[in-house]
Design a protein around this motif. Sequence first.
Motif, mmCIF file in Angstrom:
data_model
loop_
_atom_site.group_PDB
_atom_site.id
_atom_site.type_symbol
_atom_site.label_atom_id
_atom_site.label_comp_id
_atom_site.label_asym_id
_atom_site.label_seq_id
_atom_site.Cartn_x
_atom_site.Cartn_y
_atom_site.Cartn_z
ATOM 1 N N THR A 1 13.157 24.778 -13.283
ATOM 2 C CA THR A 1 13.920 23.542 -13.396
ATOM 3 C C THR A 1 15.221 23.819 -14.126
ATOM 4 O O THR A 1 15.226 24.477 -15.170
ATOM 5 C CB THR A 1 13.103 22.483 -14.167
ATOM 6 O OG1 THR A 1 11.849 22.318 -13.495
ATOM 7 C CG2 THR A 1 13.828 21.158 -14.215
ATOM 8 N N ASP B 1 15.133 15.450 -8.983
ATOM 9 C CA ASP B 1 14.468 14.362 -9.696
ATOM 10 C C ASP B 1 15.139 13.032 -9.394
ATOM 11 O O ASP B 1 16.267 12.986 -8.908
ATOM 12 C CB ASP B 1 14.389 14.630 -11.201
ATOM 13 C CG ASP B 1 15.691 14.383 -11.941
ATOM 14 O OD1 ASP B 1 16.712 14.069 -11.305
ATOM 15 O OD2 ASP B 1 15.696 14.508 -13.166
ATOM 16 N N VAL C 1 6.246 15.134 -7.608
ATOM 17 C CA VAL C 1 6.543 14.367 -8.813
ATOM 18 C C VAL C 1 7.024 12.984 -8.407
ATOM 19 O O VAL C 1 7.961 12.859 -7.606
ATOM 20 C CB VAL C 1 7.629 15.078 -9.663
ATOM 21 C CG1 VAL C 1 7.979 14.263 -10.891
ATOM 22 C CG2 VAL C 1 7.184 16.485 -10.044
ATOM 23 N N SER D 1 10.816 11.556 -7.423
ATOM 24 C CA SER D 1 11.667 12.672 -7.017
ATOM 25 C C SER D 1 11.716 12.731 -5.497
ATOM 26 O O SER D 1 11.004 12.003 -4.806
ATOM 27 C CB SER D 1 11.129 13.990 -7.589
ATOM 28 O OG SER D 1 9.856 14.262 -7.042
#
Length: 110
Positions: A3, A30, A71, A74
Motif C-alpha cells: 500500500t 481505496d 476491502v 474500495s
Amino acid sequence: MVTVPARQGLEAVDILRRGACESVGPVLLDGGCDTLGFLVPPGTADAWDVPGSTCTQTVGRGPYPAPEPPVEGSDWLLPPGEADLATDPVVLRAALGEAARLIEAADNCR
C-alpha cells in the motif's frame, strides 16, 4: 499487498505499464482515493522495506484474486483478469523509487 499513497502509486502504475516489463498485477484504489494497493506474491511482506509504503500479508481464497474488491469502500484500478496475477516486488520497488523521484522533482519546480 503493498500500500502506497495514491499519487506515488498512480505514477508507479504508469511506469510499470510503459516499461519494458509491462507487467502489473491487480491494483486496488481505496474509497477516499488516498492509497493504492498492489497485489504482490505471498511472502513479499517478509522482506519489504520501502519507506512510505506498507506491505501486509493477506489471506487469499485461492490462486486468483476475487472479482470483487476485498476491502469495503474500495474499487479495482486494475481488476483481476485485466492484469497479471501479482506485481513482481523487485519491479514494483524500482517503479516506486522512480515515482518518488519524479514527484519530488515536480514538487521542487513549483
